[in-house]
Write a protein that holds these residues in place. Structure first.
Motif, PDB file in Angstrom:
ATOM      1  N   GLY A 189       0.776  -1.230   0.000  1.00  0.00           N
ATOM      2  CA  GLY A 189       0.000   0.000   0.000  1.00  0.00           C
ATOM      3  C   GLY A 189       0.804   1.275   0.000  1.00  0.00           C
ATOM      4  N   VAL A 190       2.147   1.184  -0.043  1.00  0.00           N
ATOM      5  CA  VAL A 190       3.018   2.369   0.033  1.00  0.00           C
ATOM      6  C   VAL A 190       3.792   2.510  -1.276  1.00  0.00           C
ATOM      7  N   PRO A 191       3.881   3.730  -1.849  1.00  0.00           N
ATOM      8  CA  PRO A 191       4.702   3.896  -3.045  1.00  0.00           C
ATOM      9  C   PRO A 191       6.155   3.540  -2.756  1.00  0.00           C
ATOM     10  N   MET A 192       6.785   2.852  -3.676  1.00  0.00           N
ATOM     11  CA  MET A 192       8.184   2.500  -3.443  1.00  0.00           C
ATOM     12  C   MET A 192       9.097   3.609  -3.941  1.00  0.00           C
ATOM     13  N   SER A 193      10.331   3.521  -3.578  1.00  0.00           N
ATOM     14  CA  SER A 193      11.340   4.501  -3.985  1.00  0.00           C
ATOM     15  C   SER A 193      11.550   4.452  -5.491  1.00  0.00           C
ATOM     16  N   GLY A 194      11.578   5.641  -6.134  1.00  0.00           N
ATOM     17  CA  GLY A 194      11.920   5.688  -7.543  1.00  0.00           C
ATOM     18  C   GLY A 194      13.335   5.189  -7.792  1.00  0.00           C
ATOM     19  N   SER A 195      14.244   5.466  -6.869  1.00  0.00           N
ATOM     20  CA  SER A 195      15.631   4.990  -6.989  1.00  0.00           C
ATOM     21  C   SER A 195      15.679   3.472  -7.056  1.00  0.00           C
ATOM     22  N   LEU A 196      15.007   2.823  -6.111  1.00  0.00           N
ATOM     23  CA  LEU A 196      15.058   1.371  -6.035  1.00  0.00           C
ATOM     24  C   LEU A 196      14.310   0.729  -7.199  1.00  0.00           C
ATOM     25  N   PHE A 197      13.234   1.369  -7.647  1.00  0.00           N
ATOM     26  CA  PHE A 197      12.503   0.849  -8.799  1.00  0.00           C
ATOM     27  C   PHE A 197      13.391   0.870 -10.040  1.00  0.00           C
ATOM     28  N   ASP A 198      13.983   2.016 -10.342  1.00  0.00           N
ATOM     29  CA  ASP A 198      14.782   2.159 -11.568  1.00  0.00           C
ATOM     30  C   ASP A 198      15.995   1.245 -11.552  1.00  0.00           C
ATOM     31  N   LEU A 199      16.781   1.333 -10.490  1.00  0.00           N
ATOM     32  CA  LEU A 199      18.013   0.538 -10.422  1.00  0.00           C
ATOM     33  C   LEU A 199      17.696  -0.938 -10.253  1.00  0.00           C
ATOM     34  N   GLY A 200      16.723  -1.238  -9.380  1.00  0.00           N
ATOM     35  CA  GLY A 200      16.419  -2.634  -9.116  1.00  0.00           C
ATOM     36  C   GLY A 200      15.899  -3.364 -10.332  1.00  0.00           C
ATOM     37  N   LEU A 201      14.993  -2.741 -11.066  1.00  0.00           N
ATOM     38  CA  LEU A 201      14.416  -3.406 -12.232  1.00  0.00           C
ATOM     39  C   LEU A 201      15.453  -3.588 -13.330  1.00  0.00           C
ATOM     40  N   PHE A 202      16.284  -2.566 -13.552  1.00  0.00           N
ATOM     41  CA  PHE A 202      17.342  -2.703 -14.563  1.00  0.00           C
ATOM     42  C   PHE A 202      18.322  -3.801 -14.164  1.00  0.00           C
ATOM     43  N   ALA A 203      18.762  -3.803 -12.907  1.00  0.00           N
ATOM     44  CA  ALA A 203      19.724  -4.816 -12.468  1.00  0.00           C
ATOM     45  C   ALA A 203      19.122  -6.213 -12.545  1.00  0.00           C
ATOM     46  N   PHE A 204      17.864  -6.364 -12.150  1.00  0.00           N
ATOM     47  CA  PHE A 204      17.233  -7.688 -12.158  1.00  0.00           C
ATOM     48  C   PHE A 204      17.280  -8.304 -13.550  1.00  0.00           C
ATOM     49  N   HIS A 205      17.003  -7.509 -14.567  1.00  0.00           N
ATOM     50  CA  HIS A 205      16.929  -8.049 -15.921  1.00  0.00           C
ATOM     51  C   HIS A 205      18.259  -8.081 -16.655  1.00  0.00           C
ATOM     52  N   ASN A 206      19.225  -7.239 -16.267  1.00  0.00           N
ATOM     53  CA  ASN A 206      20.408  -7.058 -17.108  1.00  0.00           C
ATOM     54  C   ASN A 206      21.740  -7.320 -16.435  1.00  0.00           C
ATOM     55  N   ALA A 207      21.759  -7.447 -15.109  1.00  0.00           N
ATOM     56  CA  ALA A 207      23.044  -7.534 -14.408  1.00  0.00           C
ATOM     57  C   ALA A 207      23.866  -8.735 -14.862  1.00  0.00           C
ATOM     58  N   ALA A 208      23.237  -9.893 -14.971  1.00  0.00           N
ATOM     59  CA  ALA A 208      23.998 -11.094 -15.333  1.00  0.00           C
ATOM     60  C   ALA A 208      24.569 -10.974 -16.737  1.00  0.00           C
ATOM     61  N   ALA A 209      23.774 -10.464 -17.679  1.00  0.00           N
ATOM     62  CA  ALA A 209      24.252 -10.327 -19.055  1.00  0.00           C
ATOM     63  C   ALA A 209      25.396  -9.326 -19.150  1.00  0.00           C
ATOM     64  N   LEU A 210      25.289  -8.225 -18.429  1.00  0.00           N
ATOM     65  CA  LEU A 210      26.354  -7.224 -18.454  1.00  0.00           C
ATOM     66  C   LEU A 210      27.619  -7.749 -17.794  1.00  0.00           C
ATOM     67  N   ALA A 211      27.471  -8.444 -16.679  1.00  0.00           N
ATOM     68  CA  ALA A 211      28.644  -9.004 -16.004  1.00  0.00           C
ATOM     69  C   ALA A 211      29.361 -10.004 -16.911  1.00  0.00           C
ATOM     70  N   ALA A 212      28.603 -10.773 -17.676  1.00  0.00           N
ATOM     71  CA  ALA A 212      29.207 -11.762 -18.580  1.00  0.00           C
ATOM     72  C   ALA A 212      30.018 -11.093 -19.682  1.00  0.00           C
ATOM     73  N   LYS A 213      29.646  -9.863 -20.025  1.00  0.00           N
ATOM     74  CA  LYS A 213      30.377  -9.107 -21.046  1.00  0.00           C
ATOM     75  C   LYS A 213      31.444  -8.205 -20.441  1.00  0.00           C
ATOM     76  N   ASP A 214      31.641  -8.290 -19.121  1.00  0.00           N
ATOM     77  CA  ASP A 214      32.546  -7.394 -18.394  1.00  0.00           C
ATOM     78  C   ASP A 214      32.145  -5.934 -18.596  1.00  0.00           C
ATOM     79  N   ARG A 215      30.831  -5.669 -18.562  1.00  0.00           N
ATOM     80  CA  ARG A 215      30.295  -4.326 -18.741  1.00  0.00           C
ATOM     81  C   ARG A 215      29.425  -3.904 -17.554  1.00  0.00           C
ATOM     82  N   GLY A 216      29.758  -4.407 -16.378  1.00  0.00           N
ATOM     83  CA  GLY A 216      29.041  -3.878 -15.223  1.00  0.00           C
ATOM     84  C   GLY A 216      28.168  -4.887 -14.527  1.00  0.00           C
ATOM     85  N   PRO A 217      27.000  -4.424 -14.088  1.00  0.00           N
ATOM     86  CA  PRO A 217      26.328  -3.170 -14.443  1.00  0.00           C
ATOM     87  C   PRO A 217      26.957  -1.940 -13.781  1.00  0.00           C
TER      88      PRO A 217
END
Length: 539
Positions: A189-217
């Motif tokens: 029932g509480v709005p979540m942080s915009g910071s955690l939404f943006d970073l969390g969603l991007f990392a959830f979907h892309n972190a493994a692929a970027l790490a495999a390419k030595d590009r982060g995240p």
């Protein structure tokens, strides 16, 4: 319309409710697993975020009562000790030209293909956080990481596609600042942080692929005001790495020093993130806005009009040189800032004058010791690269220690001399109205008078108007009192300045923008951020 999605995690039910009409492709990014990940981030870190925001309010009350920011005595040992951040990954060694901009598919493709060293995909100052914009941005970045992103212009049929991965700029993502909520996703029932939404969603979907390419995240962290806020980010990123199976320190971050309080804690911020800090950035426009906001009640610290507040002013030069000295002492990059000029079509003389300002700005940065710089338009990438290539033959210049720099508290807080002209006053009104109207209409990055305006530059204009009107006895350079009569006259003159409204971004919301600016400038208190009351009007 609200869609509620839930997933069991052990004996605890994790509920995340999407409080918006479904956006195209939403189901691809807001999977049950992604929602559970975001809900967990919210539960773990929302209390600490709120505590940090409360600390900001307490600190601002101290400034409003006449206090001044200063270097912290309780962290003197951190500043005095010899330590360095962790070694930088190969992909972040050379960052001489970075391009920034919003996350729509066309911009993502053009930026990654631009020839810049890095691209900062911006969910913050250049993105209006409508629900469709946020979902489209996450989808575009996910497809870009996968190498499948393409886009066709609906009006011309022109097709855009990514260059091969080896020719693309290195991707960095800027989430929104700690102060912003994401009202479209509610947890318990509480709005979540915009910071955690943006970073969390991007990392959830892309972190493994970027790490495999030595590009982060890799990320940019905006609008920090204290080392404790950096510590909170470090705790978040430690958790994200554990949850996603990444090695500790895999995620690297660059912190924007774009608030006045933060400039006094640069060593401390790097220290708090020392396992993952890649550098600091001179976020000059937000920094000027923060100076105005910090000293909103200080009659002796009123800045002149924006056009006179350049990086050659002593207080801004001190900020830049102290950042370079701090970063290079700690083994981190000192990134320069954005020149707001963009190419001017159809007027060779005006275009050359604009490019001359960009050249001078980039020459100043590389000569001072910066390791890279920002541009807002792909056409400026070759110009900035040429200047840095000529004077920075290596990947960076961390060897330029700037040990001769000695910056005091007074150097950082002393305002420059200058004036307020009628044109400067009325330009602030026009920029605020035009940017607000476009932002409310879903566009967070707007060219106005051949300058690329985003939330940071609009904030300067809005905060200056408020401070000028609430500081008794101020006058324009022609002797006209700065008061409500002058503001009303500026609103009346706005029609002639705008011309044909129908051709402007956000044309249908110009009257709404005028009303909002009018209320904000007349309010007894300066609103903390323009985007907070404006956000309530989105969607």
């Amino acid at each position: 319309m609200s869609a509620v999605m839930a997933q069991r995690r052990g004996s605890q039910e994790t509920e995340a409710a999407v409080a918006a009409a479904p956006a195209p492709g939403q189901e691809q990014v807001l999977t049950p697993a992604a929602l559970a990940f975001l809900a967990d981030l919210h539960r773990r870190f929302e209390p600490a975020r709120q505590a940090r925001l409360a600390a900001r309010r307490e600190r601002q009350a101290y400034f409003d009562a006449g206090g001044l920011p200063d270097f912290r005595p309780d962290t003197a040992a951190i500043r005095a000790d010899d330590w360095k951040v962790a070694p930088l990954p190969a992909a972040l060694l050379d960052r001489r030209v970075e391009i920034t901009g919003p996350t729509d598919p066309k911009m993502v493709i053009n930026a990654l293909n631009s020839g810049a060293s890095c691209y900062m995909a911006d969910f913050e100052d250049s993105t209006a956080p409508t629900w469709p914009n946020l979902i489209a941005g996450q989808r575009a970045l996910r497809e870009a990481v996968a190498g499948t992103l393409e886009w066709t212009a609906p009006d011309t049929g022109k097709h855009y596609a990514l260059k091969p991965f080896e020719q693309q700029a290195v991707l960095l993502v800027r989430p929104r600042g700690w102060h912003l909520d994401e009202k479209h996703l509610r947890v318990d029932g509480v709005p979540m942080s915009g910071s955690l939404f943006d970073l969390g969603l991007f990392a959830f979907h892309n972190a493994a692929a970027l790490a495999a390419k030595d590009r982060g995240p890799y990320f940019y962290l905006p609008k920090l005001q204290a080392m404790e806020e950096a510590q909170l980010w470090n705790e978040v990123l430690d958790h994200v790495e554990r949850a996603l199976g990444l090695p500790n320190g895999q995620i690297k971050v660059t912190v924007l020093i774009e608030t006045l309080p933060a400039v006094f804690e640069m060593d401390e911020i790097l220290h708090a993130l020392r396992g993952r800090a890649a550098g600091l950035n001179c976020g000059r426009w937000d920094y000027v806005f923060s100076y105005i906001k910090t000293f909103r009640r200080h009659r002796d610290k009123v800045l002149p009009e924006r056009g006179q507040v350049t990086m050659t002013q002593p207080f801004l030069r001190a900020y830049s040189e102290l950042l370079i000295q701090t970063c290079h002492r700690r083994g981190a990059h000192a990134m320069g800032g954005m020149a707001a000029q963009i190419p001017i079509a159809g007027d060779a003389g005006a275009n050359e004058a604009a490019l001359a300002k960009v050249r001078a700005d980039k020459l100043r940065e590389v000569t001072a010791g910066h390791d890279g710089t920002w541009v807002a338009h792909p056409a400026l990438v070759p110009l900035a690269r040429r200047i840095f290539d000529e004077r920075m033959p290596g990947p960076h210049q961390q060897h330029v220690l700037r040990e001769e720099v000695l910056v005091t508290r007074d150097d950082l807080v002393k305002p420059p001399l200058g004036t307020i002209t009628r044109e400067g006053f009325e330009n602030n009104v026009e920029v605020c109205v035009r940017y607000l109207a476009a932002w409310l209409d879903g566009n967070g990055c707007v060219p106005i008078h051949w300058l690329m305006e985003d939330a940071a530059t609009a904030e300067i204009a809005r905060a200056q108007l408020w401070q000028w009107l609430h500081s008794d006895g101020l006058h324009l350079d022609d002797g006209t009192p700065i008061d409500e009569v002058l503001l009303d006259r500026a609103f009346l003159n706005l029609s002639s300045r705008l011309g044909d409204r129908s051709r402007l971004p956000g044309a249908s919301r110009i009257n709404e923008a005028i009303g909002l600016l009018d209320r904000l400038t007349h309010a007894d208190e300066l609103a903390e951020f323009l985007t907070l009351p404006a956000y309530a009007r989105l969607d």
